[in-house]
Scaffold this motif. Sequence first.
Motif, PDB file in Angstrom:
ATOM      1  N   ASP A 188      70.302  90.234  35.025  1.00 46.53           N
ATOM      2  CA  ASP A 188      70.124  89.939  36.525  1.00 46.53           C
ATOM      3  C   ASP A 188      69.116  89.033  36.822  1.00 46.53           C
ATOM      4  O   ASP A 188      68.941  88.349  37.722  1.00 46.53           O
ATOM      5  CB  ASP A 188      70.141  91.195  37.490  1.00 46.53           C
ATOM      6  CG  ASP A 188      70.961  92.344  37.184  1.00 46.53           C
ATOM      7  OD1 ASP A 188      72.300  91.941  37.681  1.00 46.53           O
ATOM      8  OD2 ASP A 188      71.073  93.178  36.470  1.00 46.53           O
ATOM      9  N   LEU A 189      67.784  89.130  35.993  1.00 44.86           N
ATOM     10  CA  LEU A 189      66.756  88.324  36.090  1.00 44.86           C
ATOM     11  C   LEU A 189      66.429  87.861  34.687  1.00 44.86           C
ATOM     12  O   LEU A 189      66.391  88.489  33.847  1.00 44.86           O
ATOM     13  CB  LEU A 189      65.537  89.045  36.576  1.00 44.86           C
ATOM     14  CG  LEU A 189      65.470  89.367  38.222  1.00 44.86           C
ATOM     15  CD1 LEU A 189      64.258  90.528  38.148  1.00 44.86           C
ATOM     16  CD2 LEU A 189      65.355  88.515  39.067  1.00 44.86           C
ATOM     17  N   LEU A 209      72.534  80.554  35.851  1.00 47.64           N
ATOM     18  CA  LEU A 209      72.903  81.036  36.983  1.00 47.64           C
ATOM     19  C   LEU A 209      74.519  80.978  37.521  1.00 47.64           C
ATOM     20  O   LEU A 209      75.006  81.857  37.671  1.00 47.64           O
ATOM     21  CB  LEU A 209      72.233  80.321  38.074  1.00 47.64           C
ATOM     22  CG  LEU A 209      72.014  80.679  39.562  1.00 47.64           C
ATOM     23  CD1 LEU A 209      71.187  82.109  39.778  1.00 47.64           C
ATOM     24  CD2 LEU A 209      71.708  79.865  40.406  1.00 47.64           C
ATOM     25  N   GLU A 215      70.853  86.717  39.423  1.00 51.41           N
ATOM     26  CA  GLU A 215      70.380  86.453  40.820  1.00 51.41           C
ATOM     27  C   GLU A 215      69.134  85.264  40.957  1.00 51.41           C
ATOM     28  O   GLU A 215      69.105  84.711  41.956  1.00 51.41           O
ATOM     29  CB  GLU A 215      70.034  87.748  41.662  1.00 51.41           C
ATOM     30  CG  GLU A 215      68.858  88.408  41.223  1.00 51.41           C
ATOM     31  CD  GLU A 215      68.114  89.216  42.128  1.00 51.41           C
ATOM     32  OE1 GLU A 215      68.352  89.090  43.211  1.00 51.41           O
ATOM     33  OE2 GLU A 215      67.524  90.356  41.851  1.00 51.41           O
ATOM     34  N   ALA A 216      68.374  85.358  39.753  1.00 52.86           N
ATOM     35  CA  ALA A 216      67.419  84.350  39.764  1.00 52.86           C
ATOM     36  C   ALA A 216      67.071  83.992  38.298  1.00 52.86           C
ATOM     37  O   ALA A 216      67.336  84.850  37.615  1.00 52.86           O
ATOM     38  CB  ALA A 216      66.245  84.778  40.506  1.00 52.86           C
ATOM     39  N   SER A 230      67.634  80.219  42.414  1.00 54.83           N
ATOM     40  CA  SER A 230      68.414  81.223  42.974  1.00 54.83           C
ATOM     41  C   SER A 230      69.834  80.586  43.461  1.00 54.83           C
ATOM     42  O   SER A 230      69.707  79.607  43.505  1.00 54.83           O
ATOM     43  CB  SER A 230      67.808  82.107  44.101  1.00 54.83           C
ATOM     44  OG  SER A 230      67.561  81.621  45.072  1.00 54.83           O
ATOM     45  N   ASP A 232      70.507  80.354  46.430  1.00 52.22           N
ATOM     46  CA  ASP A 232      70.292  79.482  47.571  1.00 52.22           C
ATOM     47  C   ASP A 232      69.906  78.161  47.190  1.00 52.22           C
ATOM     48  O   ASP A 232      69.686  77.474  48.389  1.00 52.22           O
ATOM     49  CB  ASP A 232      69.163  80.325  48.234  1.00 52.22           C
ATOM     50  CG  ASP A 232      70.020  81.636  48.820  1.00 52.22           C
ATOM     51  OD1 ASP A 232      71.062  81.819  48.817  1.00 52.22           O
ATOM     52  OD2 ASP A 232      69.104  82.533  48.994  1.00 52.22           O
ATOM     53  N   ASP A 233      69.301  77.859  45.997  1.00 50.32           N
ATOM     54  CA  ASP A 233      68.705  76.654  45.715  1.00 50.32           C
ATOM     55  C   ASP A 233      69.687  75.732  45.201  1.00 50.32           C
ATOM     56  O   ASP A 233      70.582  75.924  44.137  1.00 50.32           O
ATOM     57  CB  ASP A 233      67.571  76.893  44.725  1.00 50.32           C
ATOM     58  CG  ASP A 233      66.635  77.822  45.304  1.00 50.32           C
ATOM     59  OD1 ASP A 233      66.346  77.849  46.504  1.00 50.32           O
ATOM     60  OD2 ASP A 233      66.168  78.983  44.408  1.00 50.32           O
ATOM     61  N   ARG A 266      59.344  92.714  42.688  1.00 53.55           N
ATOM     62  CA  ARG A 266      60.792  92.992  43.062  1.00 53.55           C
ATOM     63  C   ARG A 266      60.946  94.214  43.249  1.00 53.55           C
ATOM     64  O   ARG A 266      61.827  94.812  43.948  1.00 53.55           O
ATOM     65  CB  ARG A 266      61.522  92.371  41.761  1.00 53.55           C
ATOM     66  CG  ARG A 266      62.973  91.648  42.085  1.00 53.55           C
ATOM     67  CD  ARG A 266      63.150  90.867  43.203  1.00 53.55           C
ATOM     68  NE  ARG A 266      64.495  90.532  43.621  1.00 53.55           N
ATOM     69  CZ  ARG A 266      64.707  90.084  44.675  1.00 53.55           C
ATOM     70  NH1 ARG A 266      63.892  89.932  45.530  1.00 53.55           N
ATOM     71  NH2 ARG A 266      66.137  90.008  45.073  1.00 53.55           N
ATOM     72  N   LEU A 272      61.926  86.697  46.177  1.00 57.47           N
ATOM     73  CA  LEU A 272      61.839  85.885  44.968  1.00 57.47           C
ATOM     74  C   LEU A 272      60.772  85.219  44.809  1.00 57.47           C
ATOM     75  O   LEU A 272      59.990  85.174  43.858  1.00 57.47           O
ATOM     76  CB  LEU A 272      63.042  85.314  44.593  1.00 57.47           C
ATOM     77  CG  LEU A 272      64.588  86.142  44.504  1.00 57.47           C
ATOM     78  CD1 LEU A 272      65.572  85.176  44.259  1.00 57.47           C
ATOM     79  CD2 LEU A 272      64.284  86.851  43.182  1.00 57.47           C
TER      80      LEU A 272
END
Length: 336
Positions: A188-189, A209, A215-216, A230, A232-233, A266, A272
């Motif tokens: 997940d990370l 990713l 998630e990151a 992430s 969103d990026d 976290r 993040l």
Amino acid sequence: MTFQQVSETYDAYDVLVVGGSGVDTLVSVGALPVPLADSYPVPPLHEGAGHTGTGVALGCAALGLATGFVDFLGDDHPGTLVRERLAGTGVDFRPLISPHGTRRAVNLVAPDGRRMSFYDARDPVDLRMPPEHYLPPLRRARHVHLSIMHFARFLYDDIEALGIPVSTDLHDWDGLTDHHREFALRSDLVFLSTAGAGERIGAVMREILHEGRAEAVIATAGAGGAYLLSADDRTPRPVPAAVPPGPVVDSNGAGDAFTSGFLYGRLAGRSLEECARLGAVAGAYACTSRGTHTALVGPEELHAALGATATVTTAPAGAGHRVPGPPDAQVSRTGA
């Protein structure tokens, strides 16, 4: 193999670290790379517990997280050094004795703090940790951090069945070596260094990713800070480096400290980006003393340093490896 318990059972762990104990022998050299020669006079060698799992476990415990640690360890002098280092730190260390001995590394350390490591993994490919050893602590964990030991990959199915978030550190993965890929795509990370992939680091981060469950993805770049990517990026976000609280002496363990600071944030529900800044502070702090995992930031120091360095964009030259270049054309280099 015999099972040995070192400390009392915790009711629950904030973080359970799997694999990655060992001993480092540190050799101070005048510069890296070392020019070819038959021999070099060096200052006295330093030998002590190190390696990635030890560092993450110690870092998390120093930040007040209830920390468990399971691994294989040799019934040998290096194994004794690991046990002695972890005793009294708050880490609930539960090793299985391996006939293959304790993992070792010889690390060359330059005056500017940079290092080169020669790693003796020792573990055979058929080494497996019995479920009866790891399942009881696993069921009590909020988060699992897997070192990239071969045996650790066989815990993923149980981790996923229990619904526990998991992180890993790929270190200097070049994005090509098969050994790392399962860890990259099932965590997940995902942490890694920019050193392995160089100018391709942005593409490697995106592959992790988009093809895995992360998630990151966080790529550390020493004095160049770090990069965070992430969902969103569109491109990796630069994370400013933090200024160490003292002279940079040795970068051994800085990446493990970064991971510990990030996980601390976290587990506290921070964003993040805030977690990455906490990691940067912890990593910079680790560079201020000789040896591996000898300078461990505490929660009060971490938060104080975070507030003081909120606008810092660079660290002193030599605080680890410089970032090789921007992950993408749209991302500018930090700390240059």
